[in-house]
Design an enzyme around this catalytic site. Structure first.
Site, PDB file in Angstrom:
ATOM      1  N   SER A 159      -9.585   1.852   2.730  1.00  0.00           N
ATOM      2  CA  SER A 159      -8.738   2.597   1.833  1.00  0.00           C
ATOM      3  C   SER A 159      -7.692   1.737   1.117  1.00  0.00           C
ATOM      4  O   SER A 159      -7.099   2.182   0.142  1.00  0.00           O
ATOM      5  CB  SER A 159      -8.027   3.700   2.614  1.00  0.00           C
ATOM      6  OG  SER A 159      -7.198   3.128   3.615  1.00  0.00           O
ATOM      7  N   SER A 216      -9.788  -0.433   6.963  1.00  0.00           N
ATOM      8  CA  SER A 216      -9.205  -0.308   5.632  1.00  0.00           C
ATOM      9  C   SER A 216      -8.491  -1.545   5.099  1.00  0.00           C
ATOM     10  O   SER A 216      -8.151  -1.584   3.925  1.00  0.00           O
ATOM     11  CB  SER A 216      -8.243   0.878   5.580  1.00  0.00           C
ATOM     12  OG  SER A 216      -8.983   2.044   5.385  1.00  0.00           O
ATOM     13  N   LYS A 252       0.854  -1.196   0.000  1.00  0.00           N
ATOM     14  CA  LYS A 252       0.000   0.000   0.000  1.00  0.00           C
ATOM     15  C   LYS A 252       0.885   1.238   0.000  1.00  0.00           C
ATOM     16  O   LYS A 252       1.921   1.270   0.686  1.00  0.00           O
ATOM     17  CB  LYS A 252      -0.905  -0.033   1.235  1.00  0.00           C
ATOM     18  CG  LYS A 252      -1.917   1.097   1.305  1.00  0.00           C
ATOM     19  CD  LYS A 252      -2.832   0.928   2.512  1.00  0.00           C
ATOM     20  CE  LYS A 252      -3.863   2.020   2.626  1.00  0.00           C
ATOM     21  NZ  LYS A 252      -4.763   1.849   3.785  1.00  0.00           N
TER      22      LYS A 252
HETATM   23  N1  GLN Z   1     -13.201   4.307   6.086  1.00  0.00           N
HETATM   24  C1  GLN Z   1     -12.256   4.692   7.084  1.00  0.00           C
HETATM   25  C2  GLN Z   1     -12.088   6.204   7.071  1.00  0.00           C
HETATM   26  O1  GLN Z   1     -12.429   6.807   6.095  1.00  0.00           O
HETATM   27  C3  GLN Z   1     -10.989   3.999   6.772  1.00  0.00           C
HETATM   28  C4  GLN Z   1      -9.829   4.366   7.592  1.00  0.00           C
HETATM   29  C5  GLN Z   1      -8.736   3.385   7.493  1.00  0.00           C
HETATM   30  O2  GLN Z   1      -8.896   2.250   7.956  1.00  0.00           O
HETATM   31  N2  GLN Z   1      -7.613   3.788   6.964  1.00  0.00           N
HETATM   32  O3  GLN Z   1     -11.621   6.762   8.013  1.00  0.00           O
END
Ligand code: GLN
Length: 480
Positions: free
Chosen positions: A154, A178, A79
């Site tokens: 994400s 995420s 990532k």
């Molecule tokens: N959907 C979560 C957010 O927008 C994801 C965050 C994450 O796990 N990086 O904060």
């Protein structure tokens, strides 16, 4: 079977037995990416040269008759918020568009020490803020099961790359789902470790008290292999903890499974509910005891608490992108008028950050400001304690919890991106896990109209082994 479909263990066996070389394996993944990533858009950067030269080194070791670790020569993706030395690291943000990582994150160092082959960096929501990868400053990744849908976020690029066999496995980060949610949307396995199990050194910080790095793999056994390598105490991350891998092989018979009733209430897609409940029934058939439990704070207040604590930490962590120290800077543009240092800060940040990132910085700054701190941030911290206590209470009665990973299957591209609240709601089943620092895994447990559904198994702190073992038993008893 194509080389790109092999599991880590199968590829390792093939390398050892010289059925193919690490170069063959790496080339197969690079070819695959070349052919299909034009449609999926999972990679931000592909690094064929360093990947092939690393593969060659492993081939030389094999030729010399050396014993190789299980991850040696196995191609993987990272990532783009995890630093890999000398490779561009953008966190999918314009503000870091030209940033070259000066060192390896600890997990990358550990993987490199095993001989891992890094294929490139994967797309994500900007600074890991989002649930669909649509907040990437560069492009949206598509779900390999249906390209009109999101891969989740994400870590959507990592999950899509693993699901479409563009890498053998990938790394993601999980601040509020995420890793798990994109794994669930793409039909792969995603493990969010206990807070402190994996070093965060070299992870571009989003919300430091919630962030964890973890593996995204095609099978549970592979998640365990990768987790065992990347976990452990790191002197460079004071929140990391010495990790004891247990030698127990956990079984399902007499396992006490808690099913939180609030997780099956309003908002869940009825098909998702059916599939997840039948997965839990399967455990019952295998000898587990199912018990309904209640997590009142975790469901009612987790999202609201997360959306105060996370932006507060975001506003502090992202203060370092000021147009001076890193990346995009308005100072460099001679055309526009930059009148003062403050002007550099304001213009660089306004132009370098995307809308969602700016929204969260503003929310966090507000929640932390004098006069509001007690009402928002402090209150949220108190509720965080109550959420942790919710879990402590139920974990006295049960060994693990099972819930859906996400209330719906992968949604359409464009469906939620204009409505931050709708997007935030998709994190509902995952937020409490990060707030309490617990380990959780998402595994595929069925499909709705060809779209994968994930089962989330939540464990006690540092009981990754237990959730991995029982997830493995489920995976082996099924064929999706
Ligand atoms: N959907 C979560 C957010 O927008 C994801 C965050 C994450 O796990 N990086 O904060």
């Amino acid at each position: 079977m194509e080389l790109t479909e092999l599991t880590i263990t199968q590829a390792h066996e093939g390398l050892k037995k010289k059925r193919f070389s690490a170069l063959d394996l790496t080339e197969a993944f690079l070819d695959k990416t070349n052919n299909i990533d034009k449609k999926i858009f999972s990679f931000l950067v592909v690094t064929p040269e360093s990947a092939l030269s690393q593969a060659k080194k492993i081939d030389d070791l094999i030729l010399q008759g050396k014993k190789i670790p299980v991850l040696a020569g196995i191609p993987m993706a990272v990532k783009d918020n995890i630093l890999v030395e000398d490779i561009r690291c953008t966190a999918a943000s314009r503000i870091l568009e030209t940033y070259i990582a000066p060192y390896d994150a600890t997990c990358i160092k550990k993987l490199k020490a095993q001989g891992a082959v890094i294929l490139g960096k994967t797309n994500m929501d900007e600074f890991a803020m989002g649930s669909s990868t649509e907040h990437s400053a560069f492009f949206s990744t598509k779900n390999p099961h249906d390209q009109s849908r999101v891969p989740g976020g994400s870590s959507g690029g990592s999950a899509a790359a693993a699901a479409a066999n563009m890498c053998c496995y990938a790394l993601g980060s999980d601040t509020c789902g995420s890793i798990r949610q994109p794994a669930s949307f793409c039909g792969v396995v995603g493990l969010k470790p206990t807070y402190g199990a994996v070093s965060r050194y070299g992870l571009i910080a989003m919300a430091s008290s919630l962030d964890q790095i973890g593996p995204i793999t095609k099978t549970v056994a592979e998640a365990k292999i990768v987790f065992d390598v990347i976990s452990g105490k790191d002197p460079l991350d004071s929140t990391s903890i010495k990790y004891q891998v247990s030698s127990i092989k956990y079984q399902v018979s007499n396992l006490r499974i808690g099913v939180p009733k609030e997780y099956f209430a309003k908002g869940i897609d009825p098909e998702v509910e059916k599939i997840v409940k039948s997965a839990i029934k399967k455990y019952e058939a295998l000898g587990a005891n199912i018990e309904e439990v209640s997590l009142p704070y975790s469901t009612e207040h987790a999202l609201a608490t997360y959306y105060i604590i996370m932006p507060s930490e975001v506003s502090a962590n992202l203060a370092r992108y000021d147009g001076i120290k890193y990346g995009y800077s308005k100072v460099e543009s001679r055309k526009s008028k930059v009148e003062s240092l403050l002007d550099v800060y304001l213009k660089s940040r306004a132009e370098g950050f995307g809308e969602e990132v700016r929204r969260r910085i503003m929310l966090g700054t507000y929640a932390l400001s004098a006069g509001y701190y007690e009402a928002y941030y402090l209150k949220a911290q108190k509720i965080r304690t109550l959420i942790r206590e919710d879990f402590e209470r139920v974990f006295k009665k049960v060994d693990v919890l099972m819930t859906p990973t996400s209330p719906t299957p992968a949604f359409k591209l464009g469906e939620k991106v204009l409505s931050p609240l709708l997007m935030y709601l998709s994190d509902i089943y995952m937020a409490a896990v990060n707030l309490a620092g617990l380990p959780a895994i998402s595994i595929p447990c069925g499909k709705v109209e060809n779209l994968p559904i994930g089962l989330q198994i939540i464990g006690k702190p540092f009981e990754e082994d237990r959730i991995l073992d029982i997830a493995d038993i489920f995976e082996k008893s099924n064929n999706f």
